[in-house]
Design an enzyme around this catalytic site. Structure first.
Site, PDB file in Angstrom:
ATOM      1  N   ASP A  60       0.874  -1.170   0.000  1.00 21.88           N
ATOM      2  CA  ASP A  60       0.000   0.000   0.000  1.00 21.88           C
ATOM      3  C   ASP A  60       0.911   1.221   0.000  1.00 21.88           C
ATOM      4  OD1 ASP A  60      -2.067   1.779   0.011  1.00 21.88           O
ATOM      5  OD2 ASP A  60      -3.145   0.872   1.679  1.00 21.88           O
TER       6      ASP A  60
HETATM    7  C1  BGC Z   1      -4.889   3.421  -0.061  1.00 25.78           C
HETATM    8  C2  BGC Z   1      -4.962   2.410  -1.184  1.00 25.78           C
HETATM    9  C3  BGC Z   1      -4.793   3.116  -2.501  1.00 25.78           C
HETATM   10  C4  BGC Z   1      -3.454   3.847  -2.491  1.00 25.78           C
HETATM   11  C5  BGC Z   1      -3.138   4.578  -3.777  1.00 25.78           C
HETATM   12  C6  BGC Z   1      -3.633   4.266  -0.145  1.00 25.78           C
HETATM   13  O1  BGC Z   1      -3.655   5.304   0.768  1.00 25.78           O
HETATM   14  O2  BGC Z   1      -4.922   2.755   1.172  1.00 25.78           O
HETATM   15  O3  BGC Z   1      -6.181   1.726  -1.134  1.00 25.78           O
HETATM   16  O4  BGC Z   1      -4.879   2.198  -3.545  1.00 25.78           O
HETATM   17  O5  BGC Z   1      -3.463   4.791  -1.448  1.00 25.78           O
HETATM   18  O6  BGC Z   1      -3.967   5.676  -3.927  1.00 25.78           O
END
Ligand code: BGC
Length: 766
Positions: A266
């Site tokens: 993530d």
């Molecule tokens: C979120 C993810 C997301 C990623 C990219 C993160 O903060 O938890 O679900 O895909 O950001 O935007």
């Protein structure tokens, strides 16, 4: 004419079949060569630096390929409900493109509420087409974290509380997406069940709940769906971050499930180079390292899987086996997506995509209550409809965190109703309350001006005045996508509706019995007024076609058939995580980490309500229709089962009303006696049947051993000898028929005295 047909046939044939490039073509470029041969060949040509480069980001959403070898970049995008607008290379701000608006599909809670795998396939295919058109290789979704508390700000992005339902629904989404050459990145693996303290929470959960509740949907996505990538979550488990968690990634995902795809962190979820090397992280994204302070060009080099990894290899601290494995997984992802041929060009904002969004939305809307057949709206000439509430006019596709979208268009509930009732009724509007008037996320703005300076009393007075004498009052409220509501990075503060909406609803109910409450949310909310309103509709975040999907159901153009994918509790203390588990965790005295014990174990959602005999506000699986269904006699082809056999159950269901409609027939299994405590019943099958008035269909379920099994930490998955019950019904609290049967681990060929036997498989029965 003939020539043009010939030409297009040739063009089609060329597009559909891989091109052979001749004898001196490197194997990795040969589309006809087996995937692993291409991966081996590419890897053998790459330098150490190139291998390091492909395992970390070079911008907010892409990682470099291998330019020297002509291997393209890997482009990811949020997900999961539409294709996110372009941001700057190294900033969250908008890139300012004018051709990156998308169709927003209904949020995944709505998809789960359709209980319709065909809708999941339609969703995956439509989304993939938008992704391909925009040149994206990986969609960061779907999300299948389990619904543990209604306070979780991201529940709207997930598929509810039941591992079986989420498993069945996630597989077609993943398959359909990948069938178009776009990788799913299933998220957030794992135990990411709240937003509060999401980076510092260390989840303490027993193996039984891990395997029975929190992992099955991920396993289904990987094993049955064949997901090409998965996203590690922010939280910790066994005191290691999930993005480099040995047990979750090395032992379970890559070991037990044989995952051959790539683990993507993530954004900012990686924290440690040695752990990232050893514990299965394959690509690092979004890390805010100190390198960023030094300037953009250096930032990505400072990622945990960048220069620090290279230095560790060059100094002999670590070998290159792990690096080769990571690079192989990234190459696989590239060869499956950006370097694969035969896929279409995709399409953006097509009529088909809007139609899909509208259909999925209408299929997932849940009719929760309908006193005296308030719905569907029955309008005579000159009828007056009053719409009240901020959510009737507020765009919901902007906000909510990373799933926020820049849409080509979004039809609000008020506009949808106005359109549908044109010429049939006059539609008036009153604001009712002012909630959150903002509409901006990372530079995308809704462009709406929702400011209203009137006091709550004035707003109620206006709404009540207009409600008197209206044929229908449609209150559209609920939550929104602002922080503290259904939004990433924070949780809700309570179960209640915000902005004193209860006061508005009570005031309207006092003057008009034909009051329809439309709750827009991805979470359960308290409804203290439920017995004094005409109808209650759960409308989710429906995306671009929100107004049309909702109007379709309210007017009866579509007969509602959605069912709740999670329990609506009456109060927060009826939720297991709040009653006996911990939430939001306890901060350690000497560190920022919060330990959070899932003491409720497997007893979440309806499993908890059943076990404690707690009456829900609306039960898991509940959802009404404008027609009525009569369940017949439940029969089985056998009353005994063993590991080698199955039982097929049959249930005739008749549409006894005057409208065509669909019913989701649900199968639950109950284990009469077991060595470990089990839920009173668990969902193990469902089927959505469409019936004309008077029509009968027979729904069948085939039950095998996996449907009877539970996870014993000492023995693994086991099905124990004994008596079981098959329960078939319209909701978890509306069982229409029960049939007992017996299970024995002895088979004719193998009659030893084992009283239980480990099994594998995630889905039980379909
Ligand atoms: C979120 C993810 C997301 C990623 C990219 C993160 O903060 O938890 O679900 O895909 O950001 O935007």
């Amino acid at each position: 004419m003939k020539l043009s047909i010939l030409f297009s046939t040739v063009a089609l044939a060329l597009a559909a079949s891989p091109v052979s490039l001749g004898a001196d073509t490197p194997v990795y470029k040969d589309q006809t060569a087996p995937l692993e041969a291409r991966v081996d060949d590419a890897l053998s040509r790459m330098t150490l630096r190139e291998k390091i480069d492909i395992i970390h980001a070079q911008s907010k959403f892409c990682s470099p390929g291998v330019p020297r070898l002509g291997i393209p970049e890997l482009w990811t995008t949020d997900g999961p409900h539409g294709i996110r607008a372009e941001v700057l290379w190294d900033e969250w701000d908008q890139a300012g493109w004018t051709n990156d608006s998308c169709v927003a599909f209904p949020a995944l809670t709505c998809l789960a509420a359709t209980w319709n795998p065909d809708m999941a396939a339609l969703y995956g295919r439509s989304l993939a087409e938008e992704a391909r058109y925009r040149g994206k290789d990986v969609v960061l979704g779907p999300g299948v974290n389990m619904y543990r508390t209604p306070l979780n700000g991201r529940n709207f992005e997930y598929m509810g509380e039941d591992p079986y339902l989420a498993s069945v629904m996630v597989v077609p989404y993943v398959k359909a997406l990948q069938n178009e050459g776009v990788a799913a990145c299933v998220k957030h693996y794992a135990l990411n069940n709240q937003e509060i303290n999401r980076h510092t929470t260390n989840v303490i959960v027993d193996d039984r709940a891990l395997y029975e509740i929190y992992l099955p949907a991920f396993k289904a996505a990987v094993v049955d769906g064949g997901a090409w990538s998965i996203m590690g979550s922010y939280n910790r488990y066994l005191d290691e971050h999930c993005c480099h968690n040995n047990r979750l990634l090395m032992q379970i995902l890559k070991g037990e499930w044989g995952f051959d795809g790539a683990v993507i962190s993530d954004w900012g979820g990686a924290h440690d180079t040695p752990q990232a090397i050893a514990n299965g992280l394959d690509i690092e994204f979004g890390t805010w390292t100190d390198g960023l302070q030094d300037g953009r060009s250096k930032a990505y080099d400072n990622y945990f899987l960048a220069d620090p990894y290279l230095a560790a290899i060059e100094s002999g601290q670590v070998g290159t086996d792990e690096l080769d494995d990571k690079a192989r997984r990234v190459l696989r992802l590239l060869f499956r997506t950006s370097m694969a041929s035969g896929y279409g060009h995709g399409s953006l904002c097509s009529d088909e995509h809007y139609a899909a969004a509208r259909r999925i939305g209408a299929d997932g809307i849940v009719l929760l209550a309908n006193r005296d057949n308030t719905l569907p709206m029955n309008l005579s000439d000159g009828a007056r409809v009053l719409v009240v509430g901020e959510n009737a006019i507020k765009m919901m596709t902007v906000g909510g965190g990373s799933s926020s979208l820049k849409v080509q268009r979004e039809l609000t509930p008020l506009d949808g109703l106005r359109e549908a009732l044109k010429g049939k009724a006059t539609v008036d509007y009153a604001r009712g309350y002012v909630g959150d008037i903002t509409g901006e996320y990372n530079g995308v703005t809704s462009g709406q001006n929702l400011a209203d300076s009137r006091t709550p009393a004035e707003l109620i007075e206006e709404a009540v005045g207009k409600a008197r004498g209206a044929d229908y009052v449609v209150f559209v409220g609920g939550l929104n996508k602002s922080p503290g509501q259904d939004c990433e990075d924070a949780d809700r503060s309570g179960l209640e509706l915000p902005y004193a909406q209860d006061d508005v609803i009570r005031a309207l109910a006092a003057v008009n019995p034909r009051l329809i409450i439309v709750n827009v949310s991805g979470n359960a909310v308290a409804m203290p007024w439920v017995d004094s309103v005409g109808a209650v509709v759960q409308a989710w975040f429906l995306g671009s076609e929100c107004g049309n999907s909702l109007a379709d159901v309210l007017t009866g153009a579509v007969n509602p058939s959605g069912k709740l994918p999670f329990t609506f509790p009456r109060r927060l203390s009826d939720v297991a995580a709040h009653a006996v588990g911990q939430y939001p965790g306890v901060k350690r005295a000497d560190s920022p980490i919060h330990d959070e014990r899932y003491d409720e174990g497997i007893f979440t959602g309806y499993r908890w309500h059943d076990s404690r005999n707690i009456e829900p506000l609306f039960a898991f699986g509940h959802g009404l229709s404008y027609t009525t269904f009569e369940y017949g006699q439940l029969t089985a082809d056998n009353s005994e089962m063993n590991p080698g056999s199955t039982i097929t159950l049959s249930m005739p269901v008749k549409n006894t009303g005057s409208r065509a409609g669909a019913e989701v027939v649900q199968l639950y299994i109950a284990d009469n006696e077991s060595s470990l405590p089990r839920p009173q019943k668990e969902l193990k099958g469902f089927s959505k049947v469409y019936l004309q008035p008077g029509e009968t269909a027979t729904v069948t379920f085939t039950v095998d051993k996996t449907a009877l099994s539970f996870y014993d930490p000492a023995r693994g998955w086991v099905a124990e000898d004994g008596d079981f019950k098959a329960l078939v019904g319209a909701a978890s609290d509306d069982i229409r028929a029960t049939l007992p049967f017996t299970y024995r681990n002895e088979t004719a060929q193998n009659s030893n005295n084992n009283s239980s036997e480990p099994v594998s498989g995630a889905l039980g029965c379909r």
